[in-house]
Design a protein around this motif. Structure first.
Motif, PDB file in Angstrom:
ATOM      1  N   GLU A 174     -13.383  -2.962  -4.397  1.00 36.38           N
ATOM      2  CA  GLU A 174     -14.645  -3.491  -3.852  1.00 36.38           C
ATOM      3  C   GLU A 174     -14.777  -4.984  -4.081  1.00 36.38           C
ATOM      4  N   GLN A 175     -14.067  -5.493  -5.084  1.00 38.68           N
ATOM      5  CA  GLN A 175     -14.083  -6.925  -5.385  1.00 38.68           C
ATOM      6  C   GLN A 175     -12.777  -7.607  -4.951  1.00 38.68           C
ATOM      7  N   ASN A 176     -11.988  -6.890  -4.166  1.00 38.46           N
ATOM      8  CA  ASN A 176     -10.701  -7.405  -3.672  1.00 38.46           C
ATOM      9  C   ASN A 176      -9.791  -7.811  -4.826  1.00 38.46           C
ATOM     10  N   LEU A 177      -9.646  -6.895  -5.784  1.00 33.06           N
ATOM     11  CA  LEU A 177      -8.876  -7.181  -6.990  1.00 33.06           C
ATOM     12  C   LEU A 177      -7.635  -6.301  -7.150  1.00 33.06           C
ATOM     13  N   VAL A 178      -7.358  -5.406  -6.203  1.00 28.75           N
ATOM     14  CA  VAL A 178      -6.231  -4.500  -6.406  1.00 28.75           C
ATOM     15  C   VAL A 178      -5.561  -4.141  -5.081  1.00 28.75           C
ATOM     16  N   SER A 179      -4.262  -3.931  -5.157  1.00 27.07           N
ATOM     17  CA  SER A 179      -3.497  -3.341  -4.061  1.00 27.07           C
ATOM     18  C   SER A 179      -2.464  -2.416  -4.669  1.00 27.07           C
ATOM     19  N   VAL A 180      -2.058  -1.419  -3.905  1.00 25.68           N
ATOM     20  CA  VAL A 180      -1.076  -0.443  -4.377  1.00 25.68           C
ATOM     21  C   VAL A 180       0.077  -0.392  -3.384  1.00 25.68           C
ATOM     22  N   SER A 181       1.294  -0.438  -3.897  1.00 23.76           N
ATOM     23  CA  SER A 181       2.478  -0.279  -3.054  1.00 23.76           C
ATOM     24  C   SER A 181       3.311   0.887  -3.577  1.00 23.76           C
ATOM     25  N   PHE A 182       3.753   1.718  -2.646  1.00 26.33           N
ATOM     26  CA  PHE A 182       4.636   2.833  -2.997  1.00 26.33           C
ATOM     27  C   PHE A 182       6.064   2.487  -2.618  1.00 26.33           C
ATOM     28  N   SER A 183       6.991   2.881  -3.454  1.00 30.03           N
ATOM     29  CA  SER A 183       8.408   2.762  -3.129  1.00 30.03           C
ATOM     30  C   SER A 183       8.835   4.045  -2.429  1.00 30.03           C
ATOM     31  N   ILE A 184       9.210   3.923  -1.154  1.00 24.77           N
ATOM     32  CA  ILE A 184       9.598   5.094  -0.357  1.00 24.77           C
ATOM     33  C   ILE A 184      10.910   4.778   0.353  1.00 24.77           C
ATOM     34  N   PRO A 185      12.051   5.122  -0.243  1.00 20.57           N
ATOM     35  CA  PRO A 185      13.332   4.837   0.394  1.00 20.57           C
ATOM     36  C   PRO A 185      13.748   5.862   1.434  1.00 20.57           C
ATOM     37  N   THR A 186      13.079   7.014   1.447  1.00 23.59           N
ATOM     38  CA  THR A 186      13.422   8.076   2.388  1.00 23.59           C
ATOM     39  C   THR A 186      12.211   8.969   2.617  1.00 23.59           C
ATOM     40  N   VAL A 187      12.127   9.564   3.802  1.00 25.83           N
ATOM     41  CA  VAL A 187      11.110  10.589   4.062  1.00 25.83           C
ATOM     42  C   VAL A 187      11.776  11.947   4.247  1.00 25.83           C
ATOM     43  N   ASN A 188      13.052  12.021   3.885  1.00 21.59           N
ATOM     44  CA  ASN A 188      13.795  13.275   3.895  1.00 21.59           C
ATOM     45  C   ASN A 188      13.688  13.871   2.493  1.00 21.59           C
ATOM     46  N   PRO A 218      -6.276  -1.192  -0.394  1.00 23.08           N
ATOM     47  CA  PRO A 218      -5.132  -1.614   0.434  1.00 23.08           C
ATOM     48  C   PRO A 218      -3.808  -1.080  -0.097  1.00 23.08           C
ATOM     49  N   VAL A 219      -2.993  -0.569   0.823  1.00 23.98           N
ATOM     50  CA  VAL A 219      -1.730   0.068   0.450  1.00 23.98           C
ATOM     51  C   VAL A 219      -0.573  -0.541   1.237  1.00 23.98           C
ATOM     52  N   GLY A 220       0.505  -0.808   0.545  1.00 23.83           N
ATOM     53  CA  GLY A 220       1.745  -1.234   1.170  1.00 23.83           C
ATOM     54  C   GLY A 220       2.872  -0.294   0.769  1.00 23.83           C
ATOM     55  N   VAL A 221       4.033  -0.482   1.362  1.00 21.49           N
ATOM     56  CA  VAL A 221       5.198   0.350   1.037  1.00 21.49           C
ATOM     57  C   VAL A 221       6.427  -0.544   0.927  1.00 21.49           C
ATOM     58  N   MET A 222       7.226  -0.295  -0.104  1.00 23.71           N
ATOM     59  CA  MET A 222       8.544  -0.898  -0.217  1.00 23.71           C
ATOM     60  C   MET A 222       9.570   0.153   0.174  1.00 23.71           C
ATOM     61  N   VAL A 223      10.276  -0.092   1.249  1.00 22.94           N
ATOM     62  CA  VAL A 223      11.364   0.798   1.654  1.00 22.94           C
ATOM     63  C   VAL A 223      12.590   0.308   0.880  1.00 22.94           C
ATOM     64  N   ALA A 224      12.788   0.891  -0.290  1.00 28.79           N
ATOM     65  CA  ALA A 224      13.795   0.332  -1.193  1.00 28.79           C
ATOM     66  C   ALA A 224      14.409   1.410  -2.081  1.00 28.79           C
ATOM     67  N   PRO A 225      15.728   1.403  -2.189  1.00 31.43           N
ATOM     68  CA  PRO A 225      16.622   0.532  -1.436  1.00 31.43           C
ATOM     69  C   PRO A 225      17.015   1.162  -0.104  1.00 31.43           C
ATOM     70  N   VAL A 226      17.417   0.336   0.835  1.00 29.67           N
ATOM     71  CA  VAL A 226      18.002   0.825   2.083  1.00 29.67           C
ATOM     72  C   VAL A 226      19.487   1.025   1.823  1.00 29.67           C
ATOM     73  N   ILE A 227      19.960   2.262   1.951  1.00 30.54           N
ATOM     74  CA  ILE A 227      21.360   2.588   1.657  1.00 30.54           C
ATOM     75  C   ILE A 227      22.082   2.875   2.963  1.00 30.54           C
ATOM     76  N   PRO A 228      22.970   1.996   3.393  1.00 34.17           N
ATOM     77  CA  PRO A 228      23.667   2.213   4.667  1.00 34.17           C
ATOM     78  C   PRO A 228      24.531   3.462   4.632  1.00 34.17           C
ATOM     79  N   GLY A 229      24.416   4.263   5.660  1.00 37.71           N
ATOM     80  CA  GLY A 229      25.179   5.496   5.722  1.00 37.71           C
ATOM     81  C   GLY A 229      24.516   6.670   5.054  1.00 37.71           C
ATOM     82  N   LEU A 230      23.359   6.425   4.410  1.00 38.33           N
ATOM     83  CA  LEU A 230      22.625   7.513   3.761  1.00 38.33           C
ATOM     84  C   LEU A 230      21.166   7.543   4.190  1.00 38.33           C
TER      85      LEU A 230
END
Length: 347
Positions: A174-188, A218-230
């Motif tokens: 409410e005071q614009n003091l926080v944000s949350v980011s999730f690490s989501i490297p896969t949705v499988n 406010p929510v963000g996402v880190m797609v991390a790590p991106v693994i080529p071939g996986l």
């Protein structure tokens, strides 16, 4: 090591040799089958770290725990455990140091004369909402201090446990003091269980994004790590899914296997994905100048070669398709009090 013999709930199955040890001892494999998590209370002299890396956007980071129970084989923080005399392998997941005095140190930091507030990131290294947080609640105490002092804080986690602290997150937001980011490297979910054995499920992460968004956090996402071939073929699907769940921004990181992370990951990929392990490792090498790791600033996130370029192009397309009209407001430092805000305790 085959997947049948791979102990569930861990990314590492052995203690890799500590780079700084003159003498080494490798326990027999059967010892690890009985390994349980050990928590050690530690009392550091400082808790807030100024981030000086030129390719990171963080200003300050704070890690209430050293080591992480989540068990991700690719975790870049594994080698930091070696500075404490432990291994980046099993020790990193099973010997967790709990910084009990973190709240007291943070309050002293806020009270420094002439302190200019800047956003503090929880955690930046090891997850502030790893399973240990259920018992010790250090992250919760840190967030309460940020509310008391009206100090901006950003959270990066793989765990839906963050929802436990909605009662603090809502007034912060409410005071614009926080944000949350999730690490989501896969949705499988099948891959997630192998990649991140002790994190929240894909379903629970996405539900947490929805709930936080409903509460105007406010929510963000880190797609991390991106693994080529996986996981690299999921990129557009991930961006579409998280956008629909309510995420307002995203970032992504190409995998790099520095120092002792390399043997842990190589062991893991060969055990769980033997049919494509060599292909994945060769793809990583193609992005890292023939190596599996990269430490050079900027280059460590950029990568090189055709595969890296294709990944960058895919995320650029995903941004245009799924995030073109989304904005993420910077957190506020204007209302920092320098002392506990007593009025907030009335709510």
């Amino acid at each position: 090591m085959s997947s049948e013999n791979f102990k569930k709930g861990q990314g590492a199955q052995r203690n890799e040799i500590n780079r700084f040890d003159r003498y080494t001892f490798e326990p027999e494999e059967e010892d690890f089958q009985k390994t349980k998590t050990v928590f050690t209370k530690v009392f550091p002299k400082t808790i807030v770290n100024e981030v000086k890396s030129p390719d990171l956007r963080m200003e300050y980071s704070l890690n209430p725990y050293q080591g992480c129970e989540h068990g991700c084989s690719y975790c870049f923080a594994r080698p930091t455990h070696e500075f404490w005399g432990y291994s980046a392998g099993t020790d990193f997941e099973r010997k967790i140091m709990v910084k009990k005095n973190a709240p007291e140190l943070l309050e002293k930091f806020f009270q420094k004369r002439n302190y200019v507030p800047k956003t503090i990131t929880l955690s930046g290294n090891t997850d502030c909402y790893q399973p240990a947080e259920r018992e010790f609640e250090i992250t919760r105490k840190l967030l309460q201090l940020c509310l008391d002092y009206r100090h901006p804080v950003s959270i990066l986690t793989k765990n839906a446990l963050v929802l436990r602290d909605l009662d603090i997150l809502k007034p912060l937001s409410e005071q614009n003091l926080v944000s949350v980011s999730f690490s989501i490297p896969t949705v499988n979910e099948e891959i997630r269980r192998k990649m991140e054995p002790r994190t929240s499920s894909v379903k629970n992460k996405l539900k947490a994004i929805e709930i936080l968004t409903e509460h105007k956090i406010p929510v963000g996402v880190m797609v991390a790590p991106v693994i080529p071939g996986l996981t690299s073929d999921e990129s557009l699907k991930i961006l579409k899914t998280i956008s629909e769940a309510g995420a307002q921004k995203f970032g992504y990181v190409l995998i790099r296997l520095n120092d002792t992370v390399e043997p842990v990951f190589v062991n893991w990929i060969n055990a769980h994905f033997p049919d494509r392990a060599e292909k994945v490792l060769n793809h990583i090498r193609s992005m890292r100048g023939g190596k599996l790791g990269e430490k050079r600033f900027h280059e460590r996130y950029k990568g090189e070669g055709n595969i890296a370029e294709m990944i960058h192009d895919t995320f650029a397309l995903g941004k245009r398709k799924f995030f073109a009209n989304k904005e993420f407001t910077p957190l506020s430092t204007e209302n920092f009090t320098g002392s506990k805000d007593q009025q907030l305790k009335l709510f």
